[in-house]
Design a protein around this motif. Sequence first.
Motif, PDB file in Angstrom:
ATOM      1  N   TYR A 192       0.784  -1.144  -0.022  1.00  0.00           N
ATOM      2  CA  TYR A 192      -0.005  -0.138   0.084  1.00  0.00           C
ATOM      3  C   TYR A 192       0.806   1.192  -0.064  1.00  0.00           C
ATOM      4  O   TYR A 192       2.239   1.263   0.491  1.00  0.00           O
ATOM      5  CB  TYR A 192      -0.883   0.000   1.369  1.00  0.00           C
ATOM      6  CG  TYR A 192      -0.285   0.164   2.609  1.00  0.00           C
ATOM      7  CD1 TYR A 192       0.116   1.542   3.029  1.00  0.00           C
ATOM      8  CD2 TYR A 192       0.216  -0.890   3.377  1.00  0.00           C
ATOM      9  CE1 TYR A 192       0.622   1.300   4.534  1.00  0.00           C
ATOM     10  CE2 TYR A 192       1.032  -0.794   4.412  1.00  0.00           C
ATOM     11  CZ  TYR A 192       1.179   0.209   4.807  1.00  0.00           C
ATOM     12  OH  TYR A 192       1.856   0.341   6.189  1.00  0.00           O
ATOM     13  N   ALA A 193       0.286   2.467  -0.457  1.00  0.00           N
ATOM     14  CA  ALA A 193       0.857   3.673  -0.250  1.00  0.00           C
ATOM     15  C   ALA A 193      -0.053   4.796   0.503  1.00  0.00           C
ATOM     16  O   ALA A 193      -1.009   4.474   0.520  1.00  0.00           O
ATOM     17  CB  ALA A 193       0.971   4.277  -1.689  1.00  0.00           C
ATOM     18  N   TYR A 194       0.605   5.278   1.384  1.00  0.00           N
ATOM     19  CA  TYR A 194      -0.088   6.203   2.190  1.00  0.00           C
ATOM     20  C   TYR A 194       0.475   7.364   2.426  1.00  0.00           C
ATOM     21  O   TYR A 194       1.748   7.700   2.652  1.00  0.00           O
ATOM     22  CB  TYR A 194      -0.246   5.732   3.675  1.00  0.00           C
ATOM     23  CG  TYR A 194      -1.121   6.596   4.545  1.00  0.00           C
ATOM     24  CD1 TYR A 194      -2.403   6.332   4.498  1.00  0.00           C
ATOM     25  CD2 TYR A 194      -0.305   7.231   5.533  1.00  0.00           C
ATOM     26  CE1 TYR A 194      -3.078   7.026   5.242  1.00  0.00           C
ATOM     27  CE2 TYR A 194      -0.959   7.885   6.382  1.00  0.00           C
ATOM     28  CZ  TYR A 194      -2.696   7.922   6.307  1.00  0.00           C
ATOM     29  OH  TYR A 194      -3.407   8.666   7.188  1.00  0.00           O
ATOM     30  N   THR A 195      -0.457   8.727   2.112  1.00  0.00           N
ATOM     31  CA  THR A 195       0.265  10.025   2.304  1.00  0.00           C
ATOM     32  C   THR A 195      -0.723  10.715   3.434  1.00  0.00           C
ATOM     33  O   THR A 195      -0.464  12.066   3.415  1.00  0.00           O
ATOM     34  CB  THR A 195       0.230  10.875   0.982  1.00  0.00           C
ATOM     35  OG1 THR A 195      -1.294  10.861   0.398  1.00  0.00           O
ATOM     36  CG2 THR A 195       0.981   9.893  -0.040  1.00  0.00           C
ATOM     37  N   GLY A 196      -1.553  10.274   3.952  1.00  0.00           N
ATOM     38  CA  GLY A 196      -2.146  10.935   5.039  1.00  0.00           C
ATOM     39  C   GLY A 196      -1.583  11.311   6.184  1.00  0.00           C
ATOM     40  O   GLY A 196      -0.461  10.821   6.606  1.00  0.00           O
ATOM     41  N   PRO A 197      -2.488  11.908   7.311  1.00  0.00           N
ATOM     42  CA  PRO A 197      -1.922  12.255   8.429  1.00  0.00           C
ATOM     43  C   PRO A 197      -1.238  10.957   9.203  1.00  0.00           C
ATOM     44  O   PRO A 197      -2.117   9.780   9.313  1.00  0.00           O
ATOM     45  CB  PRO A 197      -2.867  12.789   9.298  1.00  0.00           C
ATOM     46  CG  PRO A 197      -4.014  13.168   8.102  1.00  0.00           C
ATOM     47  CD  PRO A 197      -3.861  12.207   7.002  1.00  0.00           C
ATOM     48  N   ALA A 198       0.038  11.152   9.976  1.00  0.00           N
ATOM     49  CA  ALA A 198       0.445   9.693  10.564  1.00  0.00           C
ATOM     50  C   ALA A 198      -0.587   9.534  11.744  1.00  0.00           C
ATOM     51  O   ALA A 198      -0.689   8.286  12.077  1.00  0.00           O
ATOM     52  CB  ALA A 198       1.726  10.162  11.187  1.00  0.00           C
ATOM     53  N   ASP A 199      -1.341  10.403  12.376  1.00  0.00           N
ATOM     54  CA  ASP A 199      -2.188  10.236  13.308  1.00  0.00           C
ATOM     55  C   ASP A 199      -3.784   9.719  12.989  1.00  0.00           C
ATOM     56  O   ASP A 199      -4.616   9.363  13.726  1.00  0.00           O
ATOM     57  CB  ASP A 199      -2.230  10.844  14.436  1.00  0.00           C
ATOM     58  CG  ASP A 199      -2.897  12.313  13.972  1.00  0.00           C
ATOM     59  OD1 ASP A 199      -2.798  12.561  12.765  1.00  0.00           O
ATOM     60  OD2 ASP A 199      -3.113  13.324  14.784  1.00  0.00           O
ATOM     61  N   HIS A 200      -3.742   9.386  11.728  1.00  0.00           N
ATOM     62  CA  HIS A 200      -5.416   9.303  11.278  1.00  0.00           C
ATOM     63  C   HIS A 200      -5.593   7.644  11.564  1.00  0.00           C
ATOM     64  O   HIS A 200      -5.070   6.855  11.654  1.00  0.00           O
ATOM     65  CB  HIS A 200      -5.350   9.344   9.544  1.00  0.00           C
ATOM     66  CG  HIS A 200      -6.753   9.246   9.313  1.00  0.00           C
ATOM     67  ND1 HIS A 200      -7.536   8.072   8.962  1.00  0.00           N
ATOM     68  CD2 HIS A 200      -7.441  10.447   8.609  1.00  0.00           C
ATOM     69  CE1 HIS A 200      -8.706   8.527   8.570  1.00  0.00           C
ATOM     70  NE2 HIS A 200      -8.818   9.860   8.439  1.00  0.00           N
ATOM     71  N   PRO A 201      -6.790   7.623  12.313  1.00  0.00           N
ATOM     72  CA  PRO A 201      -7.505   6.388  12.758  1.00  0.00           C
ATOM     73  C   PRO A 201      -7.290   5.300  11.588  1.00  0.00           C
ATOM     74  O   PRO A 201      -7.114   4.035  12.077  1.00  0.00           O
ATOM     75  CB  PRO A 201      -8.776   6.618  12.920  1.00  0.00           C
ATOM     76  CG  PRO A 201      -8.949   8.070  13.077  1.00  0.00           C
ATOM     77  CD  PRO A 201      -7.889   8.690  12.094  1.00  0.00           C
ATOM     78  N   ILE A 202      -7.353   5.451  10.362  1.00  0.00           N
ATOM     79  CA  ILE A 202      -7.327   4.414   9.137  1.00  0.00           C
ATOM     80  C   ILE A 202      -5.914   3.762   9.575  1.00  0.00           C
ATOM     81  O   ILE A 202      -5.740   2.456   9.184  1.00  0.00           O
ATOM     82  CB  ILE A 202      -7.587   5.007   7.914  1.00  0.00           C
ATOM     83  CG1 ILE A 202      -7.769   3.633   6.731  1.00  0.00           C
ATOM     84  CG2 ILE A 202      -6.501   5.667   7.556  1.00  0.00           C
ATOM     85  CD1 ILE A 202      -9.118   3.287   6.999  1.00  0.00           C
ATOM     86  N   ARG A 203      -4.831   4.461   9.837  1.00  0.00           N
ATOM     87  CA  ARG A 203      -3.656   3.745  10.290  1.00  0.00           C
ATOM     88  C   ARG A 203      -3.484   2.548  10.817  1.00  0.00           C
ATOM     89  O   ARG A 203      -2.653   1.733  10.829  1.00  0.00           O
ATOM     90  CB  ARG A 203      -2.410   4.769  10.447  1.00  0.00           C
ATOM     91  CG  ARG A 203      -2.290   6.000   9.512  1.00  0.00           C
ATOM     92  CD  ARG A 203      -1.228   5.355   8.243  1.00  0.00           C
ATOM     93  NE  ARG A 203      -0.113   5.155   8.797  1.00  0.00           N
ATOM     94  CZ  ARG A 203       0.885   4.003   8.357  1.00  0.00           C
ATOM     95  NH1 ARG A 203       0.311   3.234   7.831  1.00  0.00           N
ATOM     96  NH2 ARG A 203       1.940   3.968   9.217  1.00  0.00           N
TER      97      ARG A 203
END
Length: 180
Positions: A28-39
């Motif tokens: 996967y690739a992720y560019t959202g906030p480090a603290d986002h619940p999806i993480r």
Amino acid sequence: MSAPAPPLPLAEAERHRAGYLADGPWDYAYTGPADHPIRARVDQGGLARRVELAELPEVVKFLVVDATDLAAFAEAGRALGMTVNHHLDEAIVDFAPGTTTKWEALASLGIDEYDAFGNDVNDLDLLRNARHSVRVGSHPGLDGVARVTVAADPQAVAAEITRLTAATPAQATPAQPAQV
């Protein structure tokens, strides 16, 4: 080898300054906030790799976790003929190529009898068409669709799987020819 284009052109993602989670077949690739619940829900077993978008051989789902105008970004996806699910309770939008739903994908494989577990609006058709449908959690968009609701808890889901397994008769295997 270059990766196919993501479900939405990167220009749209950049225009709306979108943070996203792009699921490949495995990584996967992720560019959202480090603290986002999806993480906390991505790769809980630590088996996949977080890579750059260009490293994914294909993008099977594109989830926008933040953007300057999430509604406009969602509309851009619809205009491109994509399946767009706006998860209002989490303020995220997911995009899938074309208009294929999970149920349509199963049907295209000739699978018409199945049991399904779902937790969100993107599982609606899957649950509607299942032999036995289980809502995981309490998403209001699935009210009245699933036959059973279980808590969004691994033990509750496992207990329902165990119950279903016990209630389903085992497939008989053909008799083996007698040895002479």
